[in-house]
Design a protein around this motif. Structure first.
Motif, PDB file in Angstrom:
ATOM      1  N   THR A   1       0.835  -1.205   0.000  1.00 31.52           N
ATOM      2  CA  THR A   1       0.000   0.000   0.000  1.00 31.52           C
ATOM      3  C   THR A   1       0.868   1.253   0.000  1.00 31.52           C
ATOM      4  O   THR A   1       0.527   2.262   0.601  1.00 31.52           O
ATOM      5  CB  THR A   1      -0.915   0.007   1.234  1.00 31.52           C
ATOM      6  OG1 THR A   1      -0.096  -0.074   2.419  1.00 31.52           O
ATOM      7  CG2 THR A   1      -1.881  -1.164   1.199  1.00 31.52           C
ATOM      8  N   GLN A   2       1.988   1.195  -0.680  1.00 29.19           N
ATOM      9  CA  GLN A   2       2.907   2.325  -0.716  1.00 29.19           C
ATOM     10  C   GLN A   2       2.254   3.560  -1.343  1.00 29.19           C
ATOM     11  O   GLN A   2       1.470   3.451  -2.292  1.00 29.19           O
ATOM     12  CB  GLN A   2       4.168   1.962  -1.511  1.00 29.19           C
ATOM     13  CG  GLN A   2       5.125   1.043  -0.794  1.00 29.19           C
ATOM     14  CD  GLN A   2       4.655  -0.390  -0.754  1.00 29.19           C
ATOM     15  OE1 GLN A   2       3.678  -0.756  -1.415  1.00 29.19           O
ATOM     16  NE2 GLN A   2       5.312  -1.225   0.028  1.00 29.19           N
ATOM     17  N   LEU A   3       2.616   4.719  -0.821  1.00 30.08           N
ATOM     18  CA  LEU A   3       2.147   5.965  -1.415  1.00 30.08           C
ATOM     19  C   LEU A   3       2.800   6.187  -2.775  1.00 30.08           C
ATOM     20  O   LEU A   3       2.192   6.769  -3.674  1.00 30.08           O
ATOM     21  CB  LEU A   3       2.467   7.136  -0.485  1.00 30.08           C
ATOM     22  CG  LEU A   3       1.866   7.064   0.923  1.00 30.08           C
ATOM     23  CD1 LEU A   3       2.354   8.231   1.770  1.00 30.08           C
ATOM     24  CD2 LEU A   3       0.341   7.044   0.856  1.00 30.08           C
TER      25      LEU A   3
ATOM     26  N   ASN B   1       7.367   4.666   0.173  1.00 30.92           N
ATOM     27  CA  ASN B   1       7.006   5.285   1.455  1.00 30.92           C
ATOM     28  C   ASN B   1       5.564   4.933   1.803  1.00 30.92           C
ATOM     29  O   ASN B   1       4.723   4.711   0.919  1.00 30.92           O
ATOM     30  CB  ASN B   1       7.209   6.792   1.412  1.00 30.92           C
ATOM     31  CG  ASN B   1       6.369   7.487   0.355  1.00 30.92           C
ATOM     32  OD1 ASN B   1       6.153   6.965  -0.737  1.00 30.92           O
ATOM     33  ND2 ASN B   1       5.912   8.690   0.662  1.00 30.92           N
ATOM     34  N   LEU B   2       5.277   4.862   3.104  1.00 29.85           N
ATOM     35  CA  LEU B   2       3.974   4.449   3.606  1.00 29.85           C
ATOM     36  C   LEU B   2       3.327   5.572   4.402  1.00 29.85           C
ATOM     37  O   LEU B   2       3.999   6.501   4.871  1.00 29.85           O
ATOM     38  CB  LEU B   2       4.132   3.206   4.487  1.00 29.85           C
ATOM     39  CG  LEU B   2       4.780   1.993   3.812  1.00 29.85           C
ATOM     40  CD1 LEU B   2       5.152   0.944   4.835  1.00 29.85           C
ATOM     41  CD2 LEU B   2       3.855   1.413   2.765  1.00 29.85           C
ATOM     42  N   SER B   3       2.014   5.479   4.563  1.00 28.61           N
ATOM     43  CA  SER B   3       1.280   6.503   5.311  1.00 28.61           C
ATOM     44  C   SER B   3       1.696   6.544   6.775  1.00 28.61           C
ATOM     45  O   SER B   3       1.486   7.542   7.465  1.00 28.61           O
ATOM     46  CB  SER B   3      -0.225   6.252   5.203  1.00 28.61           C
ATOM     47  OG  SER B   3      -0.552   4.957   5.679  1.00 28.61           O
ATOM     48  N   SER B   4       2.329   5.475   7.260  1.00 31.14           N
ATOM     49  CA  SER B   4       2.835   5.449   8.636  1.00 31.14           C
ATOM     50  C   SER B   4       4.082   6.309   8.802  1.00 31.14           C
ATOM     51  O   SER B   4       4.543   6.541   9.922  1.00 31.14           O
ATOM     52  CB  SER B   4       3.158   4.012   9.038  1.00 31.14           C
ATOM     53  OG  SER B   4       4.207   3.496   8.230  1.00 31.14           O
ATOM     54  N   GLY B   5       4.668   6.758   7.675  1.00 24.12           N
ATOM     55  CA  GLY B   5       5.899   7.534   7.710  1.00 24.12           C
ATOM     56  C   GLY B   5       7.130   6.715   7.417  1.00 24.12           C
ATOM     57  O   GLY B   5       8.243   7.249   7.329  1.00 24.12           O
TER      58      GLY B   5
ATOM     59  N   THR C   1      10.036   6.839  10.420  1.00 32.65           N
ATOM     60  CA  THR C   1       9.156   8.018  10.420  1.00 32.65           C
ATOM     61  C   THR C   1       9.688   9.048   9.429  1.00 32.65           C
ATOM     62  O   THR C   1      10.822   8.963   8.949  1.00 32.65           O
ATOM     63  CB  THR C   1       9.099   8.665  11.816  1.00 32.65           C
ATOM     64  OG1 THR C   1      10.428   9.076  12.201  1.00 32.65           O
ATOM     65  CG2 THR C   1       8.551   7.708  12.860  1.00 32.65           C
TER      66      THR C   1
ATOM     67  N   ALA D   1       5.859  10.194   5.388  1.00 33.09           N
ATOM     68  CA  ALA D   1       4.442  10.187   5.003  1.00 33.09           C
ATOM     69  C   ALA D   1       4.056  11.416   4.198  1.00 33.09           C
ATOM     70  O   ALA D   1       3.121  11.378   3.391  1.00 33.09           O
ATOM     71  CB  ALA D   1       3.565  10.080   6.249  1.00 33.09           C
ATOM     72  N   GLY D   2       4.757  12.525   4.390  1.00 33.66           N
ATOM     73  CA  GLY D   2       4.389  13.776   3.725  1.00 33.66           C
ATOM     74  C   GLY D   2       4.855  13.886   2.292  1.00 33.66           C
ATOM     75  O   GLY D   2       4.494  14.852   1.602  1.00 33.66           O
TER      76      GLY D   2
ATOM     77  N   THR E   1       4.796  13.018  -1.573  1.00 37.58           N
ATOM     78  CA  THR E   1       3.836  12.473  -2.541  1.00 37.58           C
ATOM     79  C   THR E   1       4.508  11.539  -3.545  1.00 37.58           C
ATOM     80  O   THR E   1       3.851  10.674  -4.118  1.00 37.58           O
ATOM     81  CB  THR E   1       3.148  13.604  -3.310  1.00 37.58           C
ATOM     82  OG1 THR E   1       4.133  14.335  -4.059  1.00 37.58           O
ATOM     83  CG2 THR E   1       2.448  14.561  -2.349  1.00 37.58           C
TER      84      THR E   1
END
Length: 737
Positions: free
Chosen positions: A381-383, A396-400, A423, A426-427, A429
């Protein structure tokens, strides 16, 4: 109008002679008014040899690039175009006296012609690191100014001089792209072979490149009867942006919200943005994901499931064409390409990770995106997704978290997952990597941050650093971004019975030879076994003593040899050696005895740098005519009963299992080698090498093992002992951009 418009182009400056003649010559005797250059002076000057057609002069402007006249690369009436030179081309840099071995000799692997001037940049196969490039000036030449011009061209008395010479020239008139010059002393002129040579001024003791030699009346040159005087030079003082873009090593394509293609060039070392462009045309479809395959090829899928190949037809201005390749791709997101034949993408419905293999640089049909395999049935589920190295992806993941994955195919141990950062990610894109340990991350505000990973294949984030200076703090407004991968090669070293080394570079997609060279020097002994530890370190034995061979250059192939010293360095009677890229060396001795060592240093020097962690006595189980590695804790070899066997190795002496990938058809081969990723190359008794691909090399099954020579062909002439550099070894000096 200045008179240079009526003069002959630079091609007329160059003699049509053989390579042997180009490198010959008698005692240097310069044109009147010019002087032979003392050894080491103007070392940035290069002699360019274009096949057996002509020679000219150039200047080193970057460790990887030489500038010369575009006409030097002309082959008949055909235009000089970007890409590989039309004939084998060599640049000799820093060799004032051509009869010596001073300086560096490099093959030219690509040409970047200027669209409007008689000028081209030549990309070298390997950087020149011991000669300082000449700096480009930003100050235009002025009337009555004196410039020094250097060249290897003809003189008044020599057809092909063997020494660099130089003279001063006075600027007469300056145009937008060129300048007229005349010798500052009687008889000084430019002759055949001088085209592309540097015209420079010296400021505070340092030379600054102002122009390169272009045309000349050649008055006073040997065998010329022309009475008119003077010459022209092509200006470079206003081409800083163009030079910067051509030498920039990170290219990023994207799509903005309006559906237009974007293009940017970044210098990896400095982070400087060298170019940023937007196409006038839109894609003509709504893109969902993209992956850049190479310099002029991008894959897109759209929201209705079509996949397109975009061919870049120009970057200034940015233009392209689109061709539909396949259908059924609507669920897929976050595509990335590793530059070595593997395309990765995620199914948005269930987080499934898939991989396909490219069999051509420009896929045209579904068959060109073949060998589909499910790496993982869910959980991805990578960004965003990128590839930092062959067989690796990163996202990168939404968990950071920033996660790194070593992909082994499907089935057993399909991938390894490691966390580079827990961490802070997450920010972003988009996360992008061309390879080589350089990472770029787009912020939600449109900035582009830079990161450096000292070892991108070790799965550790302890050496991952955010660099202080970003590429930009704003302006990156794309909805999709993709970095062009630094497409590498399969690096193969070999040894000959006479002790010489060989080096061959294979294109990982086509299977074709890119480089093939043999050393002049010998090892000083008859080699028995060979293992490649990394891009510039080999381990070679003579049947009793191990030697570390440090490769100092591959084009030409040069090396130094050091015996491994200390207790335990005798008795290395291994018939086969292989290094897995993960720190483990395997060797077979005495027919069936397999030894396993941990190599603790990139360049081992003493016996203690090899820690013996296992001896496997498998009876006849390890009586293998050939030995290669399939990756971490895996070795593969051919057997005396014509099978291809895969071994999973444990730490204990009895902890190993064997699976037969092929039950027949693998007899009579003298060498087996693999860089990883399931690609195996085998050499037969006639010296012919062919390739095979195991889509899932860790699953113990040969059902997905197939011949792999997509558009290349089997090639002969290979040495009896061969070893490939593992993709997972580091450092890696094989990148090409």
């Amino acid at each position: 109008m200045s008179i240079h418009h009526a003069r002959r182009w630079g091609a007329a400056l160059l003699g049509v002679v053989t390579v042997a003649t180009l490198l010959g010559g008698g005692t240097a005797s310069a044109v009147a008014g010019a002087t032979p250059v003392p050894d080491g002076t103007y070392a940035f000057t290069a002699k360019i040899i274009f096949g057996d057609l002509r020679a000219c002069t150039g200047a080193l402007v970057d460790p990887n690039f030489v500038v010369t006249a575009k006409s030097c690369l002309a082959d008949g009436a055909a235009s000089v175009v970007a890409g590989a030179p039309a004939r084998p081309t060599t640049a000799v840099v820093g060799r004032t006296d051509l009869t010596t071995g001073a300086g560096q000799e490099r093959p030219v692997v690509a040409v970047a012609p200027h669209p409007n001037r008689n000028l081209a940049l030549l990309r070298l196969a390997n950087p020149v690191t011991d000669v300082a490039p000449v700096a480009l000036t930003t100050a235009a030449p002025t009337s009555a100014e004196t410039l020094t011009v250097a060249g290897y061209g003809r003189t008044a008395t020599e057809w092909v001089p063997n020494r660099l010479h130089a003279a001063d020239f006075t600027v007469q008139a300056v145009d937008a792209a060129s300048a007229d010059v005349v010798g500052a002393s009687a008889g000084a002129t430019m002759c055949k072979g001088d085209a592309g040579g540097p015209a420079f001024r010296v400021v505070a003791g340092a030379p600054q490149l102002v122009a390169i030699s272009n045309t000349s009346w050649q008055k006073g040159c040997l065998a010329e009867t022309e009475t008119r005087d003077g010459a022209t030079v092509t200006r470079v003082d206003d081409l800083g942006a163009w030079f910067g873009e051509q030498t920039g090593d990170v290219q990023i394509f994207g799509v903005n919200a309006a559906g237009q293609l974007t293009y940017a060039v970044i210098d990896a070392a400095s982070g400087q943005l060298r170019a940023s462009r937007v196409s006038a045309a839109t894609l003509g479809f709504t893109p969902k994901a993209m992956a850049t395959l190479n310099a002029d090829t991008i894959l897109f899928n759209d929201t209705v499931g079509r996949i397109y190949r975009l061919d870049i037809t120009g970057v200034d201005p940015l233009t392209f064409t689109a061709v539909s390749v396949d259908t059924g791709w609507s669920p897929f997101i976050n595509m990335t390409y590793d530059g070595h034949g593997s395309l990765y993408y995620i199914d948005s419905r269930d987080g499934k990770l898939l991989r396909r293999t490219l069999t051509t640089p420009k896929p045209t049909t579904r068959d060109d995106l073949s060998r589909a395999v499910v790496v993982a049935s869910g959980g991805f589920t990578q960004l965003s997704l990128t590839s930092p190295a062959p067989g690796r992806i990163m996202g990168n993941l939404s968990s950071g978290e920033l996660a790194s994955y070593r992909i082994n195919g499907g089935g057993t141990e399909a991938f390894y997952r490691q966390s580079l950062a827990s961490t802070g990610w997450a920010g972003y894109t988009h996360v992008l990597s061309p390879g080589g340990g350089w990472y770029y991350a787009r912020t939600a505000g449109g900035g582009m941050d830079r990161f450096r990973d000292a070892n991108p294949v070790d799965g550790s984030g302890t050496d991952l650093t955010k660099l202080a200076t970003p590429v930009s703090t704003s302006g990156w407004d794309q909805v999709l971004l993709s970095a062009r991968p630094w497409t590498g090669v399969v690096s193969v070293f070999g040894t000959r019975p006479d002790g010489r080394l060989s080096y061959t570079a294979l294109d990982p997609v086509t299977g074709q030879k890119v480089v093939s060279t043999v050393s002049k020097e010998t090892l000083g002994f008859t080699p028995k076994a060979l293992a490649t530890l990394n891009s510039d370190t080999l381990l070679v034995t003579d049947g009793g003593t191990p030697y570390r061979v440090d490769v100092t250059g591959t084009q030409p192939l040069t090396f130094t040899r050091t015996a491994i010293t200390g207790a335990g360095t005798t008795g290395w009677t291994h018939d086969r050696l292989v290094f897995d890229g993960f720190g483990t060396l395997y060797g077979i001795a005495g027919g069936s005895l397999l030894r396993r060592y941990t190599v603790t240093k990139a360049k081992p020097a003493v016996a203690g740098d090899f820690v013996n962690v296992g001896i496997y006595n498998g009876g006849n189980g390890f009586n293998l005519p050939t030995l290669a590695t399939a990756g971490k804790d895996r070795i593969v070899g051919t057997t005396n009963d014509n099978k291809l066997a895969l071994y999973k190795m444990g730490q204990g002496t009895a902890q190993w299992t064997r699976s037969d990938l092929a039950g027949s058809g693998w007899g009579g081969f003298t060498s087996l080698f693999s860089p990883g990723n399931g690609v195996y190359y085998r050499r037969d008794a006639d010296g012919v090498v062919t390739g095979h691909l195991d889509v899932s090399p860790y699953d113990g099954s040969g059902a997905d093992l197939t011949p792999y020579t997509p558009t290349g062909t089997a090639s002969g002439g290979w040495d009896p002992i061969l070893s490939a550099r593992p993709y997972d070894s580091w450092p890696d000096s094989t990148r090409r951009w």
